[in-house]
Design an enzyme around this catalytic site. Structure first.
Site, short mmCIF file in Angstrom:
data_model
loop_
_atom_site.label_atom_id
_atom_site.label_comp_id
_atom_site.label_asym_id
_atom_site.label_seq_id
_atom_site.Cartn_x
_atom_site.Cartn_y
_atom_site.Cartn_z
N PRO A 2 3.47 -14.77 6.96
CG PRO A 2 1.61 -14.48 5.58
CD PRO A 2 2.70 -15.42 5.90
CD GLU A 3 2.77 -17.00 13.11
OE1 GLU A 3 2.70 -16.60 14.28
OE2 GLU A 3 2.98 -18.17 12.80
CE LYS A 52 -2.23 -14.42 12.39
NZ LYS A 52 -2.94 -15.70 12.46
NE ARG A 258 -3.38 -23.66 9.78
CZ ARG A 258 -2.94 -22.40 9.88
NH1 ARG A 258 -3.68 -21.47 10.38
NH2 ARG A 258 -1.75 -22.09 9.42
#
Length: 281
Positions: A2-3, A52, A258
């Site tokens: 999911p982007e 998103k 990240r």
DNA sequence: GGAAGATGACAAG
DNA sequence: TTGTCCTCTTCCC
């Protein structure tokens, strides 16, 4: 998965499958029973995505707000409905389709006011026609934070995730550490325009392909061999492998929790100057 | 069979 | 900066 492109695609799919229909809503898993009851047996009017976030508008002004987080899915299938497999937070059913939501970070029924508050905190979304990139630029131009950090900030640009961040920096040869302050307007415009194109392609294909034809190492992206596979990328999750352009080993480092991936040879631009050469590489 | 990661975001300290 | 939540897949034993 999911982007932003995934959510935009999902909004379209749900619109095609449910909009205009009275839907049944249930929470087989039980964790969204109350919310599902609020939506059950009402008509879904329209579905939109912003960054998103997904918003499904129902009659009576109720809005289903979904955020898939890292690994949520919202899968649509044709009836007849099979028994729910795994932890299904929400199942929507109409005459035309069945959609199962699994593993979302957010699944809630909100008011238009709550939606407006949420959206006001989001930066421009390259996939929305009403996006205003100026708002993102206003934050970038006076920030000392690195581009790698700014691009993950949903108030700067909404919809970008860890894949698009790494790839867009590579495509523009930008050093991930370049501070926003030093980036000139022309470079920002190039980034934005490229994201608009890339992400729209992502909506069409359902995956993230960022590699130019001259650098491709796999069969053409629309060939049966690549069907259903992850798209081809320059640096994302390619730690230690040779850069597709110069052969240098791709590096990785954790930035704000990240993994960031980049090529230390190709990505040396500070963003100070607009390039006179062709945009890509 | 179990641990580790994963395209995310938030609160707490 | 760390911990936490959500679920599924991949990898290693």
């Amino acid at each position: 998965m999911p982007e932003g492109h995934t959510l935009h695609r999902l909004a379209g799919e749900l619109t095609r499958c449910f909009a205009g229909d009275t839907v049944a809503a249930a929470s087989p898993q039980g964790r969204f029973s109350e919310g599902a009851a609020l939506l059950d047996a009402t008509r879904m009017d329209a579905v939109e995505s912003w960054g998103k976030h997904l918003f499904a508008h129902f009659e009576t002004e109720r809005i289903l707000h979904v955020h898939l987080g890292l690994y949520g899915t919202f899968l649509t299938t044709l009836p007849p409905a099979e028994p729910p497999r795994g932890a299904v937070r929400l199942r929507l059913t109409s005459q035309r389709a069945v959609a199962d939501l699994r593993g979302p970070t957010v699944c809630a029924v909100v008011t238009p006011e709550q939606r407006a508050t949420l959206v006001s905190r989001l930066g421009p979304d390259p996939l929305r026609a009403d996006a205003d990139p100026e708002r993102g630029w206003a934050l970038v131009r006076r920030s000392r934070r690195s581009l790698a950090s700014l691009l993950m900030d949903q108030s700067v640009i909404s919809g970008i995730g860890n894949v698009y961040r790494a790839e867009i920096l590579f495509r523009h040869r930008l050093a991930p550490t370049a501070p926003g302050q030093l980036v000139v307007r022309g470079v920002w415009d190039e980034l934005w325009e490229d994201l608009v194109v890339l992400m729209h392609q992502g909506v069409e294909t359902g995956r993230i392909d960022t590699v130019l034809p001259i650098h491709e190492t796999r069969p053409a992206s629309d060939s049966p061999l690549t069907e259903g596979r992850r798209g081809e990328v320059y640096v994302y999750r390619r730690t230690g492998q040779p850069c597709l352009v110069c052969g240098t080993r791709v590096r990785t480092r954790v930035v704000e929790g990240r993994n960031l991936y980049w090529c230390p040879t190709c990505q040396r631009r500070s963003g100070r100057r607009r390039r006179s050469e062709p945009r890509h590489l």
